[in-house]
Scaffold this motif. Structure first.
Motif, short mmCIF file in Angstrom:
data_model
loop_
_atom_site.label_atom_id
_atom_site.label_comp_id
_atom_site.label_asym_id
_atom_site.label_seq_id
_atom_site.Cartn_x
_atom_site.Cartn_y
_atom_site.Cartn_z
N VAL A 53 30.96 55.28 19.09
CA VAL A 53 32.15 54.94 18.32
C VAL A 53 31.86 53.65 17.56
CG1 VAL A 53 34.62 54.38 18.39
CG2 VAL A 53 33.66 56.03 20.01
N SER A 54 32.09 53.66 16.28
CA SER A 54 31.80 52.48 15.47
C SER A 54 32.82 51.38 15.76
CB SER A 54 31.83 52.85 13.98
OG SER A 54 33.14 53.26 13.62
N PRO A 55 32.41 50.12 15.62
CA PRO A 55 33.37 49.02 15.85
C PRO A 55 34.59 49.09 14.93
CG PRO A 55 31.13 48.19 15.81
CD PRO A 55 31.04 49.61 15.36
N ARG A 56 34.38 49.49 13.67
CA ARG A 56 35.51 49.59 12.75
C ARG A 56 36.50 50.65 13.22
NH1 ARG A 56 36.81 52.30 8.01
NH2 ARG A 56 34.89 53.54 8.17
N ARG A 57 35.98 51.80 13.65
CA ARG A 57 36.86 52.85 14.16
C ARG A 57 37.58 52.40 15.44
NH1 ARG A 57 36.74 58.45 13.55
NH2 ARG A 57 38.75 59.24 14.31
N LEU A 58 36.85 51.68 16.29
CA LEU A 58 37.46 51.19 17.52
C LEU A 58 38.55 50.17 17.21
CD1 LEU A 58 37.24 51.40 20.60
CD2 LEU A 58 35.62 49.51 20.54
N ARG A 59 38.29 49.29 16.23
CA ARG A 59 39.31 48.31 15.85
C ARG A 59 40.54 48.99 15.27
NH1 ARG A 59 36.24 45.69 13.05
NH2 ARG A 59 36.79 46.47 10.98
N ARG A 60 40.35 49.99 14.46
CA ARG A 60 41.49 50.72 13.90
C ARG A 60 42.30 51.40 15.00
NH1 ARG A 60 39.36 54.64 9.37
NH2 ARG A 60 41.56 55.28 9.55
N GLU A 61 41.61 51.95 15.98
CA GLU A 61 42.31 52.60 17.09
C GLU A 61 43.09 51.58 17.92
OE1 GLU A 61 43.72 55.67 19.36
OE2 GLU A 61 42.58 55.74 17.48
N LEU A 62 42.50 50.39 18.12
CA LEU A 62 43.23 49.35 18.84
C LEU A 62 44.48 48.92 18.08
CD1 LEU A 62 40.26 47.14 20.12
CD2 LEU A 62 41.78 48.56 21.50
N GLU A 63 44.35 48.78 16.76
CA GLU A 63 45.52 48.42 15.95
C GLU A 63 46.57 49.52 16.00
OE1 GLU A 63 43.93 47.71 12.11
OE2 GLU A 63 43.03 45.76 12.64
N ARG A 64 46.12 50.77 15.97
CA ARG A 64 47.07 51.89 16.06
C ARG A 64 47.76 51.90 17.41
NH1 ARG A 64 43.71 55.55 15.12
NH2 ARG A 64 43.92 55.62 12.85
#
Length: 245
Positions: free
Chosen positions: A130-141
């Protein structure tokens, strides 16, 4: 006199402390520990509250990342299963159409093209990267969902509180209305009783006057009756005198 503890002078390294605590936690009965209990236990062994707070934030962040990663992977696998079901259903239908109609076999062309896309999808869905950007977006979601859920709970709690307050006010108004009605009825009944009980008796002079008037009326009636009888006798005497002549 208390005996000195033989093990009170023993000291442990950081690795030994971690190993001892880990073994104690494994051997202890499994249960959830509150934040206050964790802070109290850490202070017993000389760990400051600030260190516990910082460590707990790190652990919560790591746990949030793990949950977000698991959610991303689960969503990928659900999408791949849906894609696979559509692939099988549609290509089975195309095979049936191709088999039931005359002509060359053509169904394997869409099968191969779609199968290539399905293979790339499977490679992405079954991967655990999982890419860090995708992980960050999921955390924000996830944080946005948590905020919305908290706001929804607060709104629901406020709505329930307003409803309960309205019901209490309605009950209070109803009880006050009943109390006012009962009080008014009681006051009116007491006023009526006082009016009936405080009616003044007839004055003595009025009673005496009525007692004097009553005999006078009786005497006047008797004299009037005697006068009428005398007049009738006079009329009869006059008629008899005219008859003799």
């Amino acid at each position: 006199m208390a005996k000195p503890d033989r093990q009170s002078g023993r000291r442990y390294t950081e690795a030994e402390v971690r190993a001892i605590l880990g073994r104690a936690l494994r051997d202890a009965q499994a249960r959830d520990v509150s934040h206050d209990e964790l802070v109290a236990a850490a202070e017993e062994i000389g760990i400051s509250r600030d260190a516990i707070e910082a460590a707990s934030r790190d652990v919560e962040h790591v746990r949030g990342e793990e949950e977000a990663r698991a959610e991303i992977l689960a969503r990928r696998r659900r999408g791949f299963r849906s894609h696979l079901f559509s692939f099988v259903a549609v290509n089975a239908f195309l095979f049936a159409v191709n088999a039931l109609t005359p002509g060359p076999w053509w169904f394997f062309w869409p099968l191969l093209a779609w199968g290539l896309g399905l293979a790339f999808h499977a490679r992405a869905a079954l991967s655990s990267d999982v890419s860090p950007r995708r992980l960050r977006r999921e955390l924000e979601r996830s944080a946005a969902r948590a905020r919305r859920e908290q706001e929804r709970r607060l709104k629901e709690q406020r709505r329930v509180e307003r409803l309960e307050r309205k019901q209490r006010l309605e009950r209070s108004a109803e009880e006050l209305g009943h109390a006012v009605e009962e009080g008014v009825a009681t006051v009116l009944s007491r006023i009526a009783q006082e009016i009936r009980g405080s009616a003044p008796p007839a004055p003595p002079e009025d009673a005496a006057r009525r007692s004097r008037i009553a005999p006078l009326d009786e005497d006047g009636a008797e004299s009037e009756a005697r006068g009428e009888e005398e007049e009738e006798e006079a009329d009869r005497a006059a008629r008899q005198g005219r008859g003799r002549r």
